[in-house]
Scaffold this motif. Sequence first.
Motif, PDB file in Angstrom:
ATOM      1  N   GLU A   1       0.651  -1.288  -0.166  1.00 22.63           N
ATOM      2  CA  GLU A   1      -0.091   0.008   0.024  1.00 22.63           C
ATOM      3  C   GLU A   1       0.929   1.279   0.131  1.00 22.63           C
ATOM      4  O   GLU A   1       0.621   2.257  -0.741  1.00 22.63           O
ATOM      5  N   ALA A   2       1.952   1.282   0.772  1.00 20.91           N
ATOM      6  CA  ALA A   2       2.802   2.544   0.948  1.00 20.91           C
ATOM      7  C   ALA A   2       3.267   2.836  -0.505  1.00 20.91           C
ATOM      8  O   ALA A   2       3.504   4.002  -0.823  1.00 20.91           O
ATOM      9  N   PHE A   3       3.793   1.674  -1.437  1.00 19.38           N
ATOM     10  CA  PHE A   3       4.067   2.062  -2.895  1.00 19.38           C
ATOM     11  C   PHE A   3       2.884   2.545  -3.526  1.00 19.38           C
ATOM     12  O   PHE A   3       3.054   3.530  -4.200  1.00 19.38           O
ATOM     13  N   VAL A   4       1.585   1.930  -3.506  1.00 18.03           N
ATOM     14  CA  VAL A   4       0.617   2.659  -4.270  1.00 18.03           C
ATOM     15  C   VAL A   4       0.357   4.279  -3.723  1.00 18.03           C
ATOM     16  O   VAL A   4       0.308   5.042  -4.701  1.00 18.03           O
ATOM     17  N   ARG A   5       0.675   4.492  -2.434  1.00 15.17           N
ATOM     18  CA  ARG A   5       0.301   5.941  -2.038  1.00 15.17           C
ATOM     19  C   ARG A   5       1.528   6.726  -2.922  1.00 15.17           C
ATOM     20  O   ARG A   5       1.224   7.619  -3.317  1.00 15.17           O
ATOM     21  N   ASP A   6       2.740   6.304  -2.675  1.00 10.54           N
ATOM     22  CA  ASP A   6       3.990   6.845  -3.198  1.00 10.54           C
ATOM     23  C   ASP A   6       3.824   7.199  -4.758  1.00 10.54           C
ATOM     24  O   ASP A   6       3.811   8.429  -5.444  1.00 10.54           O
ATOM     25  N   LEU A   7       3.087   6.371  -5.402  1.00 11.35           N
ATOM     26  CA  LEU A   7       2.892   6.235  -6.800  1.00 11.35           C
ATOM     27  C   LEU A   7       2.056   7.391  -7.111  1.00 11.35           C
ATOM     28  O   LEU A   7       2.294   8.192  -7.936  1.00 11.35           O
ATOM     29  N   GLN A   8       0.721   7.254  -6.356  1.00 14.03           N
ATOM     30  CA  GLN A   8      -0.337   8.212  -6.705  1.00 14.03           C
ATOM     31  C   GLN A   8       0.296   9.630  -6.712  1.00 14.03           C
ATOM     32  O   GLN A   8       0.051  10.554  -7.579  1.00 14.03           O
ATOM     33  N   GLU A   9       1.010   9.932  -5.724  1.00 16.55           N
ATOM     34  CA  GLU A   9       1.538  11.193  -5.499  1.00 16.55           C
ATOM     35  C   GLU A   9       2.495  11.590  -6.533  1.00 16.55           C
ATOM     36  O   GLU A   9       2.544  12.760  -7.034  1.00 16.55           O
ATOM     37  N   ALA A  10       3.255  10.642  -6.851  1.00 15.68           N
ATOM     38  CA  ALA A  10       4.445  10.854  -8.136  1.00 15.68           C
ATOM     39  C   ALA A  10       3.756  11.179  -9.399  1.00 15.68           C
ATOM     40  O   ALA A  10       3.968  11.776 -10.195  1.00 15.68           O
ATOM     41  N   VAL A  11       2.556  10.413  -9.535  1.00 14.92           N
ATOM     42  CA  VAL A  11       1.646  10.522 -10.943  1.00 14.92           C
ATOM     43  C   VAL A  11       1.065  11.965 -10.974  1.00 14.92           C
ATOM     44  O   VAL A  11       1.165  12.678 -11.854  1.00 14.92           O
ATOM     45  N   GLY A  12       0.851  12.473  -9.634  1.00 13.15           N
ATOM     46  CA  GLY A  12       0.217  13.866  -9.876  1.00 13.15           C
ATOM     47  C   GLY A  12       1.190  14.915 -10.231  1.00 13.15           C
ATOM     48  O   GLY A  12       0.816  15.861 -10.754  1.00 13.15           O
ATOM     49  N   ALA A  13       2.383  14.495  -9.959  1.00 14.94           N
ATOM     50  CA  ALA A  13       3.458  15.534 -10.190  1.00 14.94           C
ATOM     51  C   ALA A  13       4.217  15.620 -11.643  1.00 14.94           C
ATOM     52  O   ALA A  13       5.043  16.369 -11.982  1.00 14.94           O
ATOM     53  N   ILE A  14       3.762  14.389 -12.349  1.00 11.40           N
ATOM     54  CA  ILE A  14       4.171  14.184 -13.713  1.00 11.40           C
ATOM     55  C   ILE A  14       3.708  15.424 -14.699  1.00 11.40           C
ATOM     56  O   ILE A  14       2.614  15.663 -14.898  1.00 11.40           O
ATOM     57  N   GLU A  15       4.507  15.942 -15.327  1.00 13.78           N
ATOM     58  CA  GLU A  15       4.249  16.840 -16.502  1.00 13.78           C
ATOM     59  C   GLU A  15       3.814  16.123 -17.743  1.00 13.78           C
ATOM     60  O   GLU A  15       4.574  15.881 -18.370  1.00 13.78           O
ATOM     61  N   MET A  16       2.567  15.620 -17.734  1.00 18.71           N
ATOM     62  CA  MET A  16       2.029  14.982 -18.891  1.00 18.71           C
ATOM     63  C   MET A  16       2.132  15.673 -20.132  1.00 18.71           C
ATOM     64  O   MET A  16       2.220  14.724 -21.333  1.00 18.71           O
ATOM     65  N   ASN A  17       2.555  16.717 -20.478  1.00 15.61           N
ATOM     66  CA  ASN A  17       2.520  17.376 -21.753  1.00 15.61           C
ATOM     67  C   ASN A  17       4.045  17.000 -22.284  1.00 15.61           C
ATOM     68  O   ASN A  17       4.065  17.210 -23.435  1.00 15.61           O
ATOM     69  N   ARG A  18       4.783  16.563 -21.458  1.00 15.89           N
ATOM     70  CA  ARG A  18       6.103  16.592 -21.789  1.00 15.89           C
ATOM     71  C   ARG A  18       6.564  15.160 -21.896  1.00 15.89           C
ATOM     72  O   ARG A  18       5.994  14.065 -21.364  1.00 15.89           O
ATOM     73  N   TYR A  19       7.322  14.731 -23.019  1.00 11.39           N
ATOM     74  CA  TYR A  19       7.908  13.499 -23.361  1.00 11.39           C
ATOM     75  C   TYR A  19       8.698  12.986 -22.088  1.00 11.39           C
ATOM     76  O   TYR A  19       9.262  13.706 -21.263  1.00 11.39           O
ATOM     77  N   PRO A  20       8.745  11.593 -21.747  1.00 14.63           N
ATOM     78  CA  PRO A  20       9.463  11.273 -20.645  1.00 14.63           C
ATOM     79  C   PRO A  20      10.959  11.244 -20.765  1.00 14.63           C
ATOM     80  O   PRO A  20      11.480  11.435 -22.068  1.00 14.63           O
ATOM     81  N   ASP A  21      11.810  11.283 -19.783  1.00  9.64           N
ATOM     82  CA  ASP A  21      13.280  11.311 -20.048  1.00  9.64           C
ATOM     83  C   ASP A  21      13.701   9.952 -20.877  1.00  9.64           C
ATOM     84  O   ASP A  21      13.306   8.802 -20.699  1.00  9.64           O
ATOM     85  N   ARG A  22      14.152  10.361 -21.946  1.00 13.35           N
ATOM     86  CA  ARG A  22      14.372   9.280 -22.802  1.00 13.35           C
ATOM     87  C   ARG A  22      15.175   8.203 -22.339  1.00 13.35           C
ATOM     88  O   ARG A  22      15.320   6.984 -22.885  1.00 13.35           O
ATOM     89  N   GLU A  23      16.163   8.735 -21.532  1.00 13.04           N
ATOM     90  CA  GLU A  23      17.174   7.591 -21.130  1.00 13.04           C
ATOM     91  C   GLU A  23      16.827   6.965 -19.820  1.00 13.04           C
ATOM     92  O   GLU A  23      17.773   6.230 -19.141  1.00 13.04           O
ATOM     93  N   ALA A  24      15.961   7.279 -19.270  1.00 16.29           N
ATOM     94  CA  ALA A  24      15.255   6.830 -18.021  1.00 16.29           C
ATOM     95  C   ALA A  24      16.342   6.734 -16.946  1.00 16.29           C
ATOM     96  O   ALA A  24      16.694   5.721 -16.303  1.00 16.29           O
ATOM     97  N   ARG A  25      16.790   7.891 -16.919  1.00 19.68           N
ATOM     98  CA  ARG A  25      18.066   7.904 -15.787  1.00 19.68           C
ATOM     99  C   ARG A  25      18.044   7.622 -14.614  1.00 19.68           C
ATOM    100  O   ARG A  25      18.654   6.800 -13.856  1.00 19.68           O
ATOM    101  N   ALA A  26      16.849   8.353 -13.935  1.00 25.61           N
ATOM    102  CA  ALA A  26      16.651   7.941 -12.541  1.00 25.61           C
ATOM    103  C   ALA A  26      16.387   6.446 -12.334  1.00 25.61           C
ATOM    104  O   ALA A  26      16.956   5.993 -11.183  1.00 25.61           O
TER     105      ALA A  26
END
Length: 366
Positions: A45-70
């Motif tokens: 559950e803690a992961f799902v909560r973290d993920l919900q928060e992270a999804v809210g912060a994503i700039e959906m208009n932008r392409y993702p980090d192409r190299e998936a660095r993090a």
Amino acid sequence: MSRGRSGSRRLAPRADVALLAGYHSPQVDVAVRLNTNEAPELPPEAFVRDLQEAVGAIEMNRYPDREARALREAIAAQHGVGPEHVYCANGSNEVLQSLLLAYGGPGRSVAVFEPTYALHSHIARVTGTGVIEGERDEEMLIDERELARVLTLGGRAGEENPVVTFVCSPNNPTGRAEPRDSVERVLAAAPGLVVVDEAYAQFAPWSATELLADHPHLVVVRTFSKTWSLAALRLGYAIADPEVVDALWRVTLPYHLDSVKQAAGVLALRHRDAVAERTARLVEERGRLSAALRSLGMDVYPSDANFVLFRTTGHDARGVWRSLLARSVLVRDVSSWPRLEGCLRVTVGNRMENDSFLVALRSALG
Ligand SMILES: *Cc1c(COP(=O)(O)O)cnc(C)c1O
């Protein structure tokens, strides 16, 4: 194909593709789904909560980090390597596809040891790569003589062949991990890459990642689909020499990993303790399930994974599979595979699912 609705257009795919059968593991609605080796539990559950928060912060208009660095840094840190050793894709199947897009192709061959994960030879064929089929020994492991035979066959097909030798450890659908000395023998003898598919690594007594430092032609492939309880996410990765990783990037579509997946992967790695607990629970259930299968007269193969292969000795396997399905329990029917006559593969579920399976099996066996 060239007549009818399409008029005079030619709609035929490449001739070798037309001959291929797609990948078919039935997806049907049942109460107890034990056919694709998914984890029985939802992610923490803690992961799902973290993920919900992270999804809210994503700039959906932008392409993702192409190299998936993090994400690649987080995975690399776990394995004690640099991010240049890590390649990520949409499930480990896509990692395997990238490998064969880069290293396979016409005139090139891979080696597999059957029975094993069907996607290794399937993806080879999709990419126009030849397949040299070896056979596992009585214990369903790769023995020295068969390895030599397969590599000789490869050599006849061209001196660099097989360009990839696949080792599935623990092996799906038979269950056992390949011993370290066996993988070392493959590494010593194979002329090309050795790809060790470790989809069930968390259950194995050892990992080929231990051999990476000394073997630049070794590629270890992992997935979040099984033990991590994240099959829906479609995320897998390879750890390999930076030169191999570089080749994989060359055949990868730009921005292939979406931002949600990248964030989810980073967050999942923070909940490793939960994964370890789940693995321990499944191992306990696996012991209980195997013992119960034996007491029902089934011939049970030893397993280092989250599934058990068994032979329905004295009963028709297809018939047993059908009666299980009629009781809303779905397992994998592998009885038509070479060497697996009469065999079914059951995923280790939670206690309730395993009990339902055993009750259904008892009545299916009459
Ligand atoms: C399930 C499985 C996979 C997983 O594939 P994903 O694309 O990561 O879901 C890969 N290899 C083997 C041997 C498997 O059993």
